[in-house]
Motif scaffolding. Structure first.
Motif, PDB file in Angstrom:
ATOM      1  N   LEU A  22       0.845  -1.198   0.000  1.00  0.00           N
ATOM      2  CA  LEU A  22       0.000   0.000   0.000  1.00  0.00           C
ATOM      3  C   LEU A  22       0.880   1.248   0.000  1.00  0.00           C
ATOM      4  O   LEU A  22       0.649   2.190  -0.768  1.00  0.00           O
ATOM      5  N   ASN A  23       1.884   1.243   0.837  1.00  0.00           N
ATOM      6  CA  ASN A  23       2.825   2.355   0.930  1.00  0.00           C
ATOM      7  C   ASN A  23       3.507   2.593  -0.424  1.00  0.00           C
ATOM      8  O   ASN A  23       3.562   3.723  -0.916  1.00  0.00           O
ATOM      9  N   VAL A  24       4.003   1.529  -1.042  1.00  0.00           N
ATOM     10  CA  VAL A  24       4.684   1.633  -2.338  1.00  0.00           C
ATOM     11  C   VAL A  24       3.716   2.142  -3.410  1.00  0.00           C
ATOM     12  O   VAL A  24       4.070   3.011  -4.222  1.00  0.00           O
ATOM     13  N   LEU A  25       2.500   1.617  -3.425  1.00  0.00           N
ATOM     14  CA  LEU A  25       1.531   2.017  -4.447  1.00  0.00           C
ATOM     15  C   LEU A  25       1.091   3.466  -4.289  1.00  0.00           C
ATOM     16  O   LEU A  25       0.897   4.175  -5.286  1.00  0.00           O
ATOM     17  N   ILE A  26       0.955   3.919  -3.065  1.00  0.00           N
ATOM     18  CA  ILE A  26       0.616   5.329  -2.837  1.00  0.00           C
ATOM     19  C   ILE A  26       1.754   6.214  -3.339  1.00  0.00           C
ATOM     20  O   ILE A  26       1.519   7.215  -4.025  1.00  0.00           O
ATOM     21  N   SER A  27       2.971   5.836  -3.029  1.00  0.00           N
ATOM     22  CA  SER A  27       4.129   6.599  -3.497  1.00  0.00           C
ATOM     23  C   SER A  27       4.175   6.627  -5.022  1.00  0.00           C
ATOM     24  O   SER A  27       4.375   7.684  -5.631  1.00  0.00           O
ATOM     25  N   ALA A  28       3.966   5.487  -5.653  1.00  0.00           N
ATOM     26  CA  ALA A  28       3.960   5.419  -7.117  1.00  0.00           C
ATOM     27  C   ALA A  28       2.802   6.220  -7.698  1.00  0.00           C
ATOM     28  O   ALA A  28       2.942   6.865  -8.743  1.00  0.00           O
ATOM     29  N   TYR A  30       1.380   8.955  -6.418  1.00  0.00           N
ATOM     30  CA  TYR A  30       1.706  10.383  -6.355  1.00  0.00           C
ATOM     31  C   TYR A  30       2.746  10.753  -7.405  1.00  0.00           C
ATOM     32  O   TYR A  30       2.666  11.806  -8.036  1.00  0.00           O
ATOM     33  N   SER A  31       3.733   9.877  -7.608  1.00  0.00           N
ATOM     34  CA  SER A  31       4.744  10.143  -8.630  1.00  0.00           C
ATOM     35  C   SER A  31       4.122  10.160 -10.021  1.00  0.00           C
ATOM     36  O   SER A  31       4.457  11.007 -10.851  1.00  0.00           O
ATOM     37  N   THR A  32       3.208   9.236 -10.263  1.00  0.00           N
ATOM     38  CA  THR A  32       2.523   9.177 -11.564  1.00  0.00           C
ATOM     39  C   THR A  32       1.673  10.418 -11.773  1.00  0.00           C
ATOM     40  O   THR A  32       1.681  11.019 -12.861  1.00  0.00           O
ATOM     41  N   ALA A  33       0.947  10.814 -10.740  1.00  0.00           N
ATOM     42  CA  ALA A  33       0.104  12.013 -10.851  1.00  0.00           C
ATOM     43  C   ALA A  33       0.958  13.250 -11.141  1.00  0.00           C
ATOM     44  O   ALA A  33       0.590  14.087 -11.973  1.00  0.00           O
ATOM     45  N   ALA A  34       2.090  13.361 -10.469  1.00  0.00           N
ATOM     46  CA  ALA A  34       2.982  14.508 -10.712  1.00  0.00           C
ATOM     47  C   ALA A  34       3.538  14.457 -12.125  1.00  0.00           C
ATOM     48  O   ALA A  34       3.622  15.485 -12.807  1.00  0.00           O
ATOM     49  N   LEU A  35       3.883  13.266 -12.575  1.00  0.00           N
ATOM     50  CA  LEU A  35       4.432  13.119 -13.922  1.00  0.00           C
ATOM     51  C   LEU A  35       3.395  13.488 -14.978  1.00  0.00           C
ATOM     52  O   LEU A  35       3.694  14.198 -15.933  1.00  0.00           O
ATOM     53  N   VAL A  36       2.157  13.043 -14.768  1.00  0.00           N
ATOM     54  CA  VAL A  36       1.082  13.343 -15.721  1.00  0.00           C
ATOM     55  C   VAL A  36       0.762  14.839 -15.724  1.00  0.00           C
ATOM     56  O   VAL A  36       0.599  15.454 -16.780  1.00  0.00           O
ATOM     57  N   SER A  37       0.715  15.434 -14.546  1.00  0.00           N
ATOM     58  CA  SER A  37       0.339  16.852 -14.473  1.00  0.00           C
ATOM     59  C   SER A  37       1.437  17.779 -14.997  1.00  0.00           C
ATOM     60  O   SER A  37       1.151  18.827 -15.553  1.00  0.00           O
ATOM     61  N   THR A  45      10.665  15.181 -11.468  1.00  0.00           N
ATOM     62  CA  THR A  45       9.461  14.352 -11.426  1.00  0.00           C
ATOM     63  C   THR A  45       9.727  13.012 -12.109  1.00  0.00           C
ATOM     64  O   THR A  45       9.272  11.968 -11.644  1.00  0.00           O
ATOM     65  N   GLN A  46      10.479  13.042 -13.188  1.00  0.00           N
ATOM     66  CA  GLN A  46      10.827  11.804 -13.876  1.00  0.00           C
ATOM     67  C   GLN A  46      11.687  10.908 -12.987  1.00  0.00           C
ATOM     68  O   GLN A  46      11.477   9.694 -12.913  1.00  0.00           O
ATOM     69  N   TYR A  47      12.652  11.505 -12.290  1.00  0.00           N
ATOM     70  CA  TYR A  47      13.489  10.728 -11.373  1.00  0.00           C
ATOM     71  C   TYR A  47      12.646  10.111 -10.251  1.00  0.00           C
ATOM     72  O   TYR A  47      12.817   8.942  -9.907  1.00  0.00           O
ATOM     73  N   ALA A  48      11.755  10.885  -9.686  1.00  0.00           N
ATOM     74  CA  ALA A  48      10.901  10.380  -8.604  1.00  0.00           C
ATOM     75  C   ALA A  48      10.031   9.224  -9.097  1.00  0.00           C
ATOM     76  O   ALA A  48       9.887   8.203  -8.409  1.00  0.00           O
ATOM     77  N   ALA A  49       9.461   9.377 -10.287  1.00  0.00           N
ATOM     78  CA  ALA A  49       8.619   8.316 -10.844  1.00  0.00           C
ATOM     79  C   ALA A  49       9.443   7.062 -11.121  1.00  0.00           C
ATOM     80  O   ALA A  49       8.994   5.941 -10.843  1.00  0.00           O
ATOM     81  N   SER A  50      10.642   7.225 -11.642  1.00  0.00           N
ATOM     82  CA  SER A  50      11.510   6.089 -11.927  1.00  0.00           C
ATOM     83  C   SER A  50      11.777   5.271 -10.663  1.00  0.00           C
ATOM     84  O   SER A  50      11.678   4.040 -10.669  1.00  0.00           O
ATOM     85  N   ARG A  51      12.072   5.949  -9.573  1.00  0.00           N
ATOM     86  CA  ARG A  51      12.337   5.253  -8.318  1.00  0.00           C
ATOM     87  C   ARG A  51      11.081   4.605  -7.756  1.00  0.00           C
ATOM     88  O   ARG A  51      11.123   3.490  -7.236  1.00  0.00           O
ATOM     89  N   SER A  52       9.973   5.277  -7.874  1.00  0.00           N
ATOM     90  CA  SER A  52       8.710   4.716  -7.377  1.00  0.00           C
ATOM     91  C   SER A  52       8.324   3.459  -8.138  1.00  0.00           C
ATOM     92  O   SER A  52       7.879   2.475  -7.551  1.00  0.00           O
ATOM     93  N   PHE A  53       8.504   3.477  -9.454  1.00  0.00           N
ATOM     94  CA  PHE A  53       8.163   2.302 -10.260  1.00  0.00           C
ATOM     95  C   PHE A  53       9.103   1.135  -9.946  1.00  0.00           C
ATOM     96  O   PHE A  53       8.688  -0.026  -9.944  1.00  0.00           O
ATOM     97  N   ALA A  54      10.369   1.436  -9.656  1.00  0.00           N
ATOM     98  CA  ALA A  54      11.313   0.383  -9.272  1.00  0.00           C
ATOM     99  C   ALA A  54      10.866  -0.281  -7.969  1.00  0.00           C
ATOM    100  O   ALA A  54      10.952  -1.509  -7.825  1.00  0.00           O
ATOM    101  N   ALA A  96      -2.515  17.482   5.844  1.00  0.00           N
ATOM    102  CA  ALA A  96      -2.678  16.255   5.059  1.00  0.00           C
ATOM    103  C   ALA A  96      -1.339  15.706   4.584  1.00  0.00           C
ATOM    104  O   ALA A  96      -1.116  14.496   4.600  1.00  0.00           O
ATOM    105  N   LYS A  97      -0.451  16.614   4.197  1.00  0.00           N
ATOM    106  CA  LYS A  97       0.865  16.184   3.712  1.00  0.00           C
ATOM    107  C   LYS A  97       1.814  15.863   4.859  1.00  0.00           C
ATOM    108  O   LYS A  97       2.920  15.384   4.627  1.00  0.00           O
ATOM    109  N   SER A  98       1.370  16.122   6.084  1.00  0.00           N
ATOM    110  CA  SER A  98       2.170  15.807   7.268  1.00  0.00           C
ATOM    111  C   SER A  98       1.700  14.518   7.919  1.00  0.00           C
ATOM    112  O   SER A  98       2.475  13.568   8.074  1.00  0.00           O
TER     113      SER A  98
END
Length: 124
Positions: A22-28, A30-37, A45-54, A96-98
């Motif tokens: 769940l933790n990993v999927l939430i992180s991924a 958020y990274s996907t949403a940032a990448l799309v937006s 954002t690309q670096y963050a998404a790359s790590r999240s997908f890994a 919320a972010k805290s």
């Protein structure tokens, strides 16, 4: 090769795996949403998404091979990531972010402790 666990260890493994997943999927997510937006214009954002997908690939492998040690390591990593996110949220004065990441960090840590305790029980 998969392992056969005693019942308590099996339950602890799958609880920890579910929480960490769940933790990993939430992180991924958020990274996907940032990448799309932001599109591919923001390299960070690309670096963050790359790590999240890994991490998604790793958690799937951990579930497949049923390695308690690998799961404990990934749970520790995800706990630290969420604690870092909570610190950022507190600096932004955003509840919320805290508290969202802080709660997820605590939940992941508790699940990892459950697995660690079950993994140290005698196998008899």
């Amino acid at each position: 090769m998969t392992h056969s666990f005693p019942p308590l260890l099996s339950r602890a493994f799958w609880v920890c795996w579910a929480v960490t997943s769940l933790n990993v999927l939430i992180s991924a997510g958020y990274s996907t949403a940032a990448l799309v937006s932001q599109g591919d214009s923001n390299v960070y954002t690309q670096y963050a998404a790359s790590r999240s997908f890994a991490l998604v690939v790793v958690i799937l492998g951990v579930g497949r091979f049923r390695s308690p040690q690998a799961l404990l390591a990934l749970s520790a990593v995800m706990t630290l990531i969420q604690l870092g996110d909570a610190v950022i949220g507190f600096q932004l004065h955003d509840a919320a972010k805290s508290f969202g990441p802080l709660g997820l960090a605590v939940l992941t840590f508790i699940a990892a402790l459950f697995l660690l305790r079950a993994n140290r029980q005698p196998l008899s």
